[in-house]
Design a protein around this motif. Structure first.
Motif, PDB file in Angstrom:
ATOM      1  N   ASP A 157      46.324  42.169  47.968  1.00 14.64           N
ATOM      2  CA  ASP A 157      46.118  40.628  47.859  1.00 14.64           C
ATOM      3  C   ASP A 157      45.884  40.074  46.657  1.00 14.64           C
ATOM      4  N   ALA A 158      45.892  38.870  46.293  1.00 15.91           N
ATOM      5  CA  ALA A 158      45.722  38.318  45.207  1.00 15.91           C
ATOM      6  C   ALA A 158      44.518  38.631  44.457  1.00 15.91           C
ATOM      7  N   THR A 159      43.465  38.773  45.214  1.00 12.83           N
ATOM      8  CA  THR A 159      42.065  39.027  44.515  1.00 12.83           C
ATOM      9  C   THR A 159      42.213  40.366  43.823  1.00 12.83           C
ATOM     10  N   GLU A 160      42.756  41.670  44.647  1.00 10.74           N
ATOM     11  CA  GLU A 160      42.961  42.865  44.082  1.00 10.74           C
ATOM     12  C   GLU A 160      43.784  42.480  42.808  1.00 10.74           C
ATOM     13  N   ALA A 161      45.049  41.891  43.295  1.00 12.06           N
ATOM     14  CA  ALA A 161      45.892  41.824  41.997  1.00 12.06           C
ATOM     15  C   ALA A 161      45.354  41.267  40.702  1.00 12.06           C
ATOM     16  N   ALA A 162      44.207  40.613  40.798  1.00 11.95           N
ATOM     17  CA  ALA A 162      43.592  39.868  39.713  1.00 11.95           C
ATOM     18  C   ALA A 162      42.574  41.150  38.908  1.00 11.95           C
ATOM     19  N   ARG A 163      41.932  41.533  40.036  1.00 15.00           N
ATOM     20  CA  ARG A 163      40.872  42.557  39.815  1.00 15.00           C
ATOM     21  C   ARG A 163      41.735  43.874  38.693  1.00 15.00           C
ATOM     22  N   ILE A 164      42.948  44.190  39.026  1.00 14.34           N
ATOM     23  CA  ILE A 164      43.543  45.217  38.436  1.00 14.34           C
ATOM     24  C   ILE A 164      44.424  44.788  37.317  1.00 14.34           C
TER      25      ILE A 164
END
Length: 245
Positions: A157-164
């Motif tokens: 999801d977007a949260t993971e996309a931002a984290r990485i």
């Protein structure tokens, strides 16, 4: 029917929307040409301070259009054009992004995605690899996360996309999240933006110049392979490919 909506201008910001929801805004040869032409126009227009790249429908971009895919060299040229454009390119994502669509997203300078966005590098499940899209993705994405998602094809999801590091901002409302970003770009000078962008994209552009030719050849070889034919046939027939346990 054109796969790119007419540009929309608002106080120095030009919005370009991928507008082919029937095929989930897939990367067709026509879309690549039209988007490249629109970016050239923006680059030459002194009234354009920055570009927003977005989409209609529930998908930002589903990857290559299997019915009419672009030449890999043309797609690489488009990604490089986004990276090298003397004006910032900002992605606004409120839907799904798959495969080659992540290359388009990764080439952008700043990106915001909402809660309905999802991401996946599905190439390995089709007998392919994220070859040419590695050019903008690998310099900007966490290496351990890239290894996981390149190999497994898992959705995130977007949260993971931002984290990485794949995107800049994960937000409940992508438009609200981009308000201060676009305000900041409107306040910056054209020369200041161009010079600042050169600094943050130098490494990415160096990778294009060093590795693009090899990755284009590798991508072409994979697409021509028997495993890829099985993978793409299985995808179109909505079944598992022969190698799935």
């Amino acid at each position: 029917m054109t796969p790119l909506a007419a540009p929309v201008h608002d106080r120095g910001i030009t919005t370009l929307a991928l507008d082919s929801p029937a095929n989930r805004n897939a990367l067709s040869a026509q879309l690549v040409v039209e988007l490249s032409t629109a970016l050239d126009t923006c680059a030459a227009d002194d009234t354009v301070r920055a570009v927003v790249l977005t989409h209609t429908g529930n998908t930002f971009c589903a990857g290559a259009d299997l019915a009419g895919p672009p030449d890999p060299a043309a797609f690489v040229a488009l990604m490089r054009q986004i990276v090298a454009l003397p004006k910032p390119v900002v992605a606004r994502v409120t839907g799904h992004v798959r495969a080659g669509g992540l290359g388009l997203l990764g080439a952008c300078d700043i990106s915001a995605a909402g809660p309905d966005a999802s991401f996946a590098l599905t190439e390995s499940r089709l007998g392919l690899a994220p070859a040419v899209i590695s050019l903008p993705l690998l310099p900007r994405t966490d290496p351990r996360a890239a290894a996981r998602y390149y190999l497994t094809g898992e959705r995130f999801d977007a949260t993971e996309a931002a984290r990485i590091g794949l995107i800049t901002i994960a937000a409940e409302n992508a438009d609200k999240a981009l308000v201060p970003v676009l305000d900041g770009l409107r306040r910056a000078s054209p020369q200041g933006l161009a010079a600042s962008k050169e600094l943050v994209t130098a490494t990415v552009l160096k990778g294009f110049d060093q590795y693009a030719e090899d990755l284009i050849a590798r991508s072409a070889a994979l697409f021509a392979s028997a495993e890829a034919r099985e993978g793409m046939t299985a995808f179109l027939e909505r079944r598992d490919p022969a190698w799935v346990f």
